[in-house]
Design a protein around this motif. Structure first.
Motif, short mmCIF file in Angstrom:
data_model
loop_
_atom_site.label_atom_id
_atom_site.label_comp_id
_atom_site.label_asym_id
_atom_site.label_seq_id
_atom_site.Cartn_x
_atom_site.Cartn_y
_atom_site.Cartn_z
N ARG A 16 0.84 -1.21 0.00
CA ARG A 16 0.00 0.00 0.00
C ARG A 16 0.87 1.26 0.00
N LEU A 23 2.33 1.85 -3.47
CA LEU A 23 1.33 2.45 -4.35
C LEU A 23 1.09 3.92 -4.00
N ARG A 45 -0.24 6.19 -10.35
CA ARG A 45 -0.98 5.43 -9.33
C ARG A 45 -2.20 4.70 -9.87
N ALA A 73 -1.09 1.74 -12.03
CA ALA A 73 -0.53 0.66 -11.22
C ALA A 73 -1.63 -0.11 -10.49
N GLU A 74 -2.60 0.60 -9.94
CA GLU A 74 -3.68 -0.06 -9.23
C GLU A 74 -4.53 -0.92 -10.16
N ARG A 108 -2.47 -4.02 -11.20
CA ARG A 108 -2.45 -4.94 -10.05
C ARG A 108 -3.77 -5.69 -9.95
#
Length: 125
Positions: free
Chosen positions: A11, A14, A22, A25-26, A29
């Motif tokens: 966390r 990120l 961000r 990437a989230e 993921r």
């Protein structure tokens, strides 16, 4: 305890990404973990690293100036045939996310790694 520490570290990784990176990437993921739920996350070498069932690292999500790079780790596809391997996907935050390509890469990597695990030898009576 270790799992909680790992989740907090992920966390934090990120949270420290620049604002344009961000959400990419989230989403990556989310796609990766949705495609292969058995993947385990950790932070290594400053990257988000994903391993299959505690095995060797399979994929890494690395940052770069204009976006992210989803890289294969370990055995390269095509290594047996001498063909050049696709090492990953460069994901720019200014371009649409190639979700189908991400899913294909993740599934191929997981299948490749699962195929490299040798079955146990047969028992001798």
């Amino acid at each position: 305890m270790r799992a909680a520490r790992s989740k907090a570290l992920i966390r934090a990784w990120l949270d420290f990404l620049p604002p344009p990176q961000r959400p990419v990437a989230e989403r990556v993921r989310e796609l990766v973990l949705g495609a292969v739920p058995a993947l385990e996350e950790s932070i290594r070498w400053g990257h988000l690293v994903l391993a299959l069932d505690g095995g060797r690292p399979l994929l890494a999500l690395a940052t770069h100036k204009t976006g992210l790079h989803l890289r294969r780790l370990g055995r390269s596809e095509g290594a047996d045939t001498g063909e050049p391997a696709e090492r990953g996907l460069r994901l720019r935050h200014s371009e649409p996310l190639p979700e189908a390509d991400i899913l294909a890469l993740v599934r191929t990597c997981a299948q490749d790694q699962a195929g490299t695990v040798a079955p146990p030898p047969p028992r001798q009576p």
